[in-house]
Scaffold this active site. Sequence first.
Site, PDB file in Angstrom:
ATOM      1  CG  HIS A 147      -2.118  -0.850   1.114  1.00 31.82           C
ATOM      2  ND1 HIS A 147      -3.260  -0.473   0.445  1.00 31.82           N
ATOM      3  CD2 HIS A 147      -2.357  -2.094   1.575  1.00 31.82           C
ATOM      4  CE1 HIS A 147      -4.157  -1.453   0.506  1.00 31.82           C
ATOM      5  NE2 HIS A 147      -3.636  -2.438   1.191  1.00 31.82           N
TER       6      HIS A 147
ATOM      7  CE  LYS B 263      -6.594  13.448   0.101  1.00 31.19           C
ATOM      8  NZ  LYS B 263      -6.741  12.228  -0.674  1.00 31.19           N
ATOM      9  NE  ARG B 264      -2.104   8.027   6.493  1.00 29.54           N
ATOM     10  CZ  ARG B 264      -0.857   8.044   6.012  1.00 29.54           C
ATOM     11  NH1 ARG B 264       0.122   8.586   6.715  1.00 29.54           N
ATOM     12  NH2 ARG B 264      -0.589   7.534   4.825  1.00 29.54           N
TER      13      ARG B 264
ATOM     14  CE  LYS C   3      -2.448  10.459   3.035  1.00 31.24           C
ATOM     15  NZ  LYS C   3      -2.981   9.691   1.891  1.00 31.24           N
TER      16      LYS C   3
ATOM     17  CB  THR D  51     -10.563   4.900  -1.395  1.00 30.55           C
ATOM     18  OG1 THR D  51     -10.274   5.191  -0.028  1.00 30.55           O
ATOM     19  CG2 THR D  51      -9.829   3.639  -1.809  1.00 30.55           C
TER      20      THR D  51
ATOM     21  CE  LYS E 169     -14.137   5.821   0.517  1.00 33.51           C
ATOM     22  NZ  LYS E 169     -13.198   5.931   1.642  1.00 33.51           N
TER      23      LYS E 169
END
Length: 805
Positions: free
Chosen positions: A347, A533-534, A539, A641, A645
């Site tokens: 991952h 998100k985290r 990110k 993901t 969504k």
Amino acid sequence: MLSKKKFKSEMRQRLREKYAMEIEDASSQELFNVLGSVIKAYYSDSWRQSWKSYLANEDKQVYYFSIEFLPGKMLKSNLLNLGILDVVSEGLAEMEIDLEDLANVEKDMALGNGGLGRLASCFMDSIASCGLPGNGNGIRYDYGLFKQRFVDGYQVELPDEWLSSGNVWEVRKESKAVDIQFSGDVWMVPDEEGHLKPVYKNQRILRAVPYDTAMIGYQNKRVNTMRLWGIEIPTSEEEKYTSIQDRRQFEDLTAVLYPDDSNERGRLVRLAQEYFFVSAGVQSILRYYLKLKKPLSCLSEYVAIHINDTHPALCVPEMMRLLLDEHGLSWEQAWEITVKVMSYTNHTIMAEALEKWPIHLMRSLLPRMYQIIEEIDRRFVEKKKLAYGSDLVERTRIIQNDQVHMAHLAIIGSHSTNGVAKLHSELLKQVVLHDFYEIYPERFNNKTNGIAERRWMQLANEPLSHVLDKHIKKSWRKNPEDLRLLLNYLDDPQVLKELAAAKLQNKEALARYIKETTGIKVLPTAIFDVQIKRLHAYKRQLLNLLHILKLYFELKENPDTAIHPRVFIFGAKAAPSYTYAKAIIKVINEVGNMINNDPAIGDRLKVVFLENYNVSLAERIIPAADVSEQISLASKEASGTSNMKLMLNGAITIATLDGANIEIRDAVGEDNIVIFGLTEQEVYAYYENQDYSALKIYEESPVLQKILNAFVDGTIPNIEFEGREIFDSLIKYNDEYFLLRDFDAYCQAQAKINEWYQDPQQWQQKSLINIANAGRFSADDTVLRYAEDIWQLNPVLKAAEKEPR
């Protein structure tokens, strides 16, 4: 078929039996507990029959090992999958009970952090819904990750007491408990036939007790199991735990997800935690298999074990231990079986996220595991060195630099290694795990992630679901690819109007929630720009913030600047020991305070950071999003993901060519997504040439100078320390994730979003195209590919008894 009359009767009867009271006297918590009990009775026969049929038919089963599961609230999901959501909702209403009130009572299961756990839960839903025999295996955490609160803008971690009122969905199965061995000494001594066998002394024994939760297939009468292991100290071992500290050291194994590993004790707990649920699960699987009266040599014909990320990589040596020590197989026999049974999903692309354990820690806590790993490593080196040379084998061996490399263990000890998006899988083969690809090219494959569209559309977005039902009927509910029927209405003004109305309804609901929880008033007609998100530097939530500051300074200097009102919405937790990520949270909150309270800005710009991001909060945010922020540095995000969504719910994606963003672009076309920034080839070119200069970009850009100086010159209040840390990370330490290099391109992309939104018809058409093409990211299709290519499972039901197209 359940009738409202029968449901109401059973609800009243169960309340009398459980609490000796009538509906009118019960609290919401009591009503929720009773409703849960009634629903469990509705699926208990299917749960039992599913298990009996798997056993009777000797179906091959997959066991999905994951240290995280993030199922969210299960009440409405269970009702939907049972096909009784409307009956129960209407029946409760006739008893003057609001189903939503009871749903709000339920606590999110605190069993995960983010994408890894949510993916595992989407897969559990899809495995059952596709009629596949499959089970989850994880840990029943007492407190999970943590409950996030903001105090003076700082993240504060509180215990998430999700079990304080019990868990109505779980079933404790003491009869299925197993013992787990830690520490102590292991001697290898010959038996009567001269074979070396382990003799254990001074072991610490702990009891793993399973708590099973039903995973209900979508209206197909199939119910699988998510098994979570709780920990207990056996009565026979209590004399070894004479102090509270002694007991806590081991009871803490199931206290929290991801204990702080910045110290030795934390690392010890994390490693023990991983072995605990692995050993319990593998022992349980073999116990089941032996009931089939089949030879162990046939194990892979009946059992598949999937290692979700590196945390369960100890499945490999634990299976070897059981086959060698308890069942007397030779090494060669045990190894052949183990490799055939195991498969592994990677991952991450980031080397620092590939788990490694110090040898001394592994040897002291798990001596037999270390012995077996050492032998796996020795045999790997001996066998491969002649074929591939010393250099490559030394780079790929499991034990090196005084560490045990868990990803190497998972790859060597399994028959399949998959990435989770096309780009990710290619980078694994060509860069991150290239040496392994040289050795095992046949083991590498791609399985792009997917989402459970039942939850993320049917449950989370009822207004949009009703529009779809009205115009394309209901086949999309079982066959998400049928969302493409919506393309027939691309030029239908009435459908576009109804889509816009559904989005506005969701935005109004989120605006009310924001006002209730933060006190911030936002315009539902503004652009809702969402990054959830985290919190991690790669990110690039910070890039989002730099653009927000650019807009703010432009509006301050020129109040007539033409921008549509914007609401920037963040949801994210930072790991407790990740100080840089927590600094970013602090700065976002302080920038929000500055902008939200500036009367010169008014409603034109708002910044909202919602506390305690989890599945339930995502279900509020995602249907209301206009813009989906997927802005990680290209080559860093494995898949993502949230991008799927948000796309499903009609948001327009602003993205780098990273992870599954590439496949979203391919699905919707370049005119319906906004792509910007460096490509992965350009990122790797910077790495190779080492010619990136953040300082040069800063010195040549007055805009960036103004923005970055604001972190250190007092413009943004209350961030003296955090602002300096962020400034230095970008300038002094040369901007590891290339934010400054991508800044101009990102601002241009955001300007395009602003331009597109000015044309409501064009925006709704782009939104429609995103919705219509989201079916290809169904987790149902993903798990069917896993089942066919990796697990070699056959659906007990043909594609979840899907209706003909």
